[in-house]
Write an enzyme that holds these catalytic residues in place. Structure first.
Site, PDB file in Angstrom:
ATOM      1  N   ALA A 182       0.936  -1.252   0.162  1.00  0.00           N
ATOM      2  CA  ALA A 182       0.222   0.159  -0.030  1.00  0.00           C
ATOM      3  C   ALA A 182       0.929   1.603  -0.314  1.00  0.00           C
ATOM      4  CB  ALA A 182      -0.831  -0.064   1.329  1.00  0.00           C
ATOM      5  N   LYS A 183       0.448   2.333  -0.139  1.00  0.00           N
ATOM      6  CA  LYS A 183       1.128   3.690  -0.568  1.00  0.00           C
ATOM      7  C   LYS A 183       0.256   4.521   0.074  1.00  0.00           C
ATOM      8  CE  LYS A 183       5.506   5.129   0.041  1.00  0.00           C
ATOM      9  NZ  LYS A 183       6.943   4.184   0.080  1.00  0.00           N
TER      10      LYS A 183
END
Ligand code: NAD
Length: 434
Positions: free
Chosen positions: A122-123
């Site tokens: 994720a980011k």
């Protein structure tokens, strides 16, 4: 195995998705394609990994100190959550976009799979220059962003961490905001927190330590003795650069050159890393440090050293300069310091590259330890953290080196191959819903 392999997913015709044109996303897709030359890469797995699982856009209004209201663009992307909750940093930078965030989320999926963490990729980020904000404005921005993404994150769903422009204080505000919504303290919602609220010992130097652990493994394979005659150059003197330099000097190597944004200092007889740090504390930048001669960032890359550690920005070694690189081992502390074309040149020259997703994975590995400790409410000693980091990163190095030798591919292709093989198997076992 599941029958997912037989269910061909239809590719829909349509316009380009907002992330598809971004260079980081394109680059990550090209690396994945290159893995298709090495292994039988299931076409549906490739199709699924080519797109993020979910993307969230949030607008983040902030009352500024002068009374006006400014609204910022924020994002959180879950690229893939097959192996576990999403994991990846939150970036505050004017260059943040959905494309960049999605590309970095994809790389987190592959990094976490490579080192076999039970975590997906994720980011997140906000398009803002944090240097223009007061502390109060930064806190308001962080708390509103956290509120907006609260339904997307959580210890079992997605665990943010610091990245460019964010720090332990920002993580403390995120943890507090999430906990206020829950009604009780939830330390496992973010990592990179201050120690007093559930941070892990050993997190601060974990990325640099992981870089050095990988170098130790590489030196063993190459028959290179690490001692006072082993010359090291480090580009970047922030978290990753400083700790890499300090730890490699502690194991007896000679750090001969270090640079930061201002350029830096070279001395063939070696530099005292602690004194360099003291100089920067007083003078902000390395330039002018009397320990040796001035050297520019690019000149540092061409020094005839045993080990080169780029630990600053991306795209430093390119087709334009790769033939001048003269190190034996290139250990990529930074993300993406070498372009794919330059990587080919380095492979041909016989430079042994420890690619970024392996070399700088120490940070996310110890973030994983922080999350585990928070979930258990049982905290480990720094020695335990470092020993477990060694175990995980040296096992990952072994897998990558073994693939590099048995399949006769470069270390970068090998790292992505090892990662995608593991993730593909997991995806095929799980199949897809419904
Ligand atoms: P940082 O902000 O602490 O330090 C960055 C350093 O790079 C500073 O010394 C700065 O002066 C220098 N720098 C900036 N512009 C430069 C330029 N043009 N030329 C040379 N040096 C320049 O950042 P960091 O946390 O050390 O991260 C460095 C790199 O490592 C980034 O690519 C980051 O994505 C990557 N990384 C960091 C971590 C982590 O845990 N901090 C983990 C994985 C990857």
């Amino acid at each position: 195995m599941s029958d997912a392999k037989n269910d061909v997913i239809d590719e829909e015709e349509g316009g380009e998705a907002p992330w598809e044109g971004h260079p980081i996303y394109k680059n990550a897709l090209n690396i994945m394609r290159s893995v298709g030359d090495v292994i039988d890469f299931d076409v549906n797995v490739f199709a699924r990994l080519s797109k993020p699982r979910r993307v969230l856009y949030v607008s983040v209004p902030v009352r500024m100190d002068d009374g006006s209201i400014k609204t910022f663009d924020g994002y959180r992307v879950h690229h893939n959550t097959t192996l576990g909750p999403g994991k990846g940093g939150v970036r505050y930078h004017p260059g943040v976009s959905l494309g960049e965030t999605a590309g970095l989320a994809l790389l987190m999926t592959l990094k976490n799979s490579l080192v076999r963490l039970p975590l997906g990729g994720a980011k997140g980020g906000i398009k803002v220059d944090p240097n223009t904000l007061s502390r109060r404005e930064k806190q308001a921005l962080t708390r509103r962003y956290t509120s907006e993404v609260a339904m997307f994150i959580g210890p079992d769903k997605d665990i943010p961490a610091p990245d460019i422009g964010t720090d332990p204080q920002a993580m403390a505000w995120m943890m507090d905001t999430y906990s206020m919504h829950a009604g009780y303290a939830v330390p496992g919602v973010v990592t990179g927190k201050p120690i007093e609220i559930g941070g892990s010992l050993g997190r601060l130097d974990a990325t640099g330590r992981g870089v050095v652990y990988c170098i130790i493994e590489a030196a063993k394979r190459l028959g290179l003795e690490l001692g006072p005659e082993t010359d090291v150059a480090v580009q970047g003197f922030g978290n990753v650069g400083y700790h890499s330099a300090k730890i490699i000097a502690n194991i007896g190597c000679r750090v001969v050159a270090v640079t930061d944004v201002s350029g830096g200092v070279y001395n063939k007889n070696g530099l005292d890393v602690d004194k360099l740090r003291d100089w920067v504390a007083e003078n902000q930048v390395l330039k002018g440090c009397p320990q040796g001669d001035y050297i520019s960032n690019e000149e540092l890359l061409f020094l005839p050293v045993d080990i080169l550690i780029p630990a600053a920005l991306g795209n430093q070694i390119t087709v334009g300069n790769a033939d001048k690189v003269r190190c034996k081992i290139l250990a990529e502390g930074a993300n993406g310091p070498t372009t794919l074309e330059a990587n080919k040149i380095l492979d041909e020259k016989g430079v042994f590259t420890i690619p970024d997703i392996l070399a700088n994975s120490g940070g996310v590995i110890v973030s994983y330890f922080e999350w585990v400790q928070g979930m258990q409410n049982f905290f480990w000693s720094e020695k335990d953290v470092n020993n477990k980091l060694w175990e995980i990163i040296s096992n990952a190095f072994n897998r990558v080196f073994e693939c590099h030798q048995s399949r006769n591919v470069g270390m970068r292709t090998s790292a992505f191959t090892v990662s995608i093989e593991h993730l593909s198997r997991a995806m095929l076992w799980r199949g897809f819903f419904p």
